[in-house]
Motif scaffolding. Sequence first.
Motif, PDB file in Angstrom:
ATOM      1  N   UNK A 164      -2.411  -1.344  -9.306  1.00  0.00           N
ATOM      2  CA  UNK A 164      -1.348  -0.765 -10.062  1.00  0.00           C
ATOM      3  C   UNK A 164      -0.277  -0.418  -8.987  1.00  0.00           C
ATOM      4  N   UNK A 165       0.444   0.690  -9.219  1.00  0.00           N
ATOM      5  CA  UNK A 165       1.449   1.358  -8.387  1.00  0.00           C
ATOM      6  C   UNK A 165       0.621   2.300  -7.136  1.00  0.00           C
ATOM      7  N   UNK A 166      -0.586   2.317  -7.220  1.00  0.00           N
ATOM      8  CA  UNK A 166      -1.395   3.026  -6.352  1.00  0.00           C
ATOM      9  C   UNK A 166      -2.139   2.078  -5.164  1.00  0.00           C
ATOM     10  N   UNK A 167      -2.164   2.655  -3.936  1.00  0.00           N
ATOM     11  CA  UNK A 167      -2.940   1.883  -3.053  1.00  0.00           C
ATOM     12  C   UNK A 167      -4.278   2.698  -2.533  1.00  0.00           C
ATOM     13  N   UNK A 168      -5.407   2.189  -2.391  1.00  0.00           N
ATOM     14  CA  UNK A 168      -6.648   2.807  -1.833  1.00  0.00           C
ATOM     15  C   UNK A 168      -6.935   1.958  -0.593  1.00  0.00           C
ATOM     16  N   UNK A 169      -7.178   2.904   0.389  1.00  0.00           N
ATOM     17  CA  UNK A 169      -7.310   2.868   1.752  1.00  0.00           C
ATOM     18  C   UNK A 169      -8.843   2.991   2.119  1.00  0.00           C
ATOM     19  N   UNK A 170      -9.763   2.259   2.491  1.00  0.00           N
ATOM     20  CA  UNK A 170     -11.014   2.427   3.189  1.00  0.00           C
ATOM     21  C   UNK A 170     -10.999   2.559   4.829  1.00  0.00           C
ATOM     22  N   UNK A 185      -6.337   7.784  -1.487  1.00  0.00           N
ATOM     23  CA  UNK A 185      -5.399   7.152  -2.413  1.00  0.00           C
ATOM     24  C   UNK A 185      -3.900   7.756  -2.087  1.00  0.00           C
ATOM     25  N   UNK A 186      -2.890   6.990  -2.630  1.00  0.00           N
ATOM     26  CA  UNK A 186      -1.425   7.297  -2.264  1.00  0.00           C
ATOM     27  C   UNK A 186      -0.765   6.353  -3.161  1.00  0.00           C
ATOM     28  N   UNK A 192       5.091   6.208   2.974  1.00  0.00           N
ATOM     29  CA  UNK A 192       4.711   7.926   3.088  1.00  0.00           C
ATOM     30  C   UNK A 192       3.361   7.829   2.322  1.00  0.00           C
ATOM     31  N   UNK A 193       3.386   7.072   1.080  1.00  0.00           N
ATOM     32  CA  UNK A 193       2.178   7.037   0.250  1.00  0.00           C
ATOM     33  C   UNK A 193       0.985   6.524   0.952  1.00  0.00           C
ATOM     34  N   UNK A 194       1.382   5.218   1.555  1.00  0.00           N
ATOM     35  CA  UNK A 194      -0.002   4.466   2.231  1.00  0.00           C
ATOM     36  C   UNK A 194      -0.328   5.226   3.549  1.00  0.00           C
ATOM     37  N   UNK A 195       0.529   6.176   4.165  1.00  0.00           N
ATOM     38  CA  UNK A 195       0.023   6.999   5.114  1.00  0.00           C
ATOM     39  C   UNK A 195      -0.746   7.959   4.881  1.00  0.00           C
ATOM     40  N   UNK A 238       6.911  10.108  -6.614  1.00  0.00           N
ATOM     41  CA  UNK A 238       7.878  10.821  -7.187  1.00  0.00           C
ATOM     42  C   UNK A 238       9.041  10.271  -6.311  1.00  0.00           C
ATOM     43  N   UNK A 239       9.099   9.556  -5.191  1.00  0.00           N
ATOM     44  CA  UNK A 239      10.393   9.349  -4.379  1.00  0.00           C
ATOM     45  C   UNK A 239      11.425   8.228  -5.077  1.00  0.00           C
TER      46      UNK A 239
END
Length: 308
Positions: A164-170, A185-186, A192-195, A238-239
Amino acid sequence: ETTVAPNTDANASEKRETRKAAKAQAEVARSEREQNDTEETETVVEIAAAPISNVRSLAKHTNTEELEMNKRQDKIAIAQSIENEEVALAAEPVAPIVPLAFNNTLRALKQQVDPNVIKTREGWKDRQGNTHMVEYVEWHAVADILDRIAPTWQHAVRNVAQIGDMVAVTAAITIDGVTREGVGTGTAESEMGIKKAEHDALKRAAVKFGIARELYQRESEVIEREGTAPQSEFPRDPLAKSMADLVTPKQLGMIRALAREAGVDVEEECQSVLRCKTDELSMRAASSFIDHLKNLQQEAASGMRRAS
């Protein structure tokens, strides 16, 4: 004395009979010889015409093939037996050998974190509406601990997946050949969310080696004991994405006024719940933040009434 003359006719007759007998005997002998020659010739012809028998050579050849085949079968059987033994040995459970140096590293990583690097923020509310503070460490503090205790540690991003509008990093951390992973997650709509997702993944992988594990353990115990209240519905990102989506001056005025009435620092509260500044909010996020401040203002007003 009378002399008898020889009987010439009788003698001649005897001679003729003798010659006939000799001639007949010669013919019989010749006939026998011819018959013998004929039989010998027929025998030779039969022998020559008869097919040459390969029974002996075939038998010898067959025996050789059987010997070679038996040898091959023996080799195959031996190889199969060895392979079965190797498979059986491989199937036997073998206890992993953990190097002593790695055990010492784990023991050092599990030590309590220096209180000077521990930070605190508002985390969650219980069923009674009480706000609980959360202790945490920044990702760079985790990296400093790894550099000091396990200088050869390695870090890699294994997977990035958008949901969706979220990213999951492993992310994975490897120490002395042992790899452990964590997921963060971000929001997927901003850098900023990915970092943030990568930093959270790094910290969660480090927790599996023991770093700051006691902080997460204490938080989990309190949540299990007290329970959590329904969380405010803040947007995942929120940005603002454009000037048209940016928080309006009217919303900013309401945010500052409500924060004063609730007795909170508006920027600290915004960073605590939304991880950004108030002037970076989207209009939707600003509306959610206004609702949040209204709840705080009502709680503050209720507290003042109870005190009076």
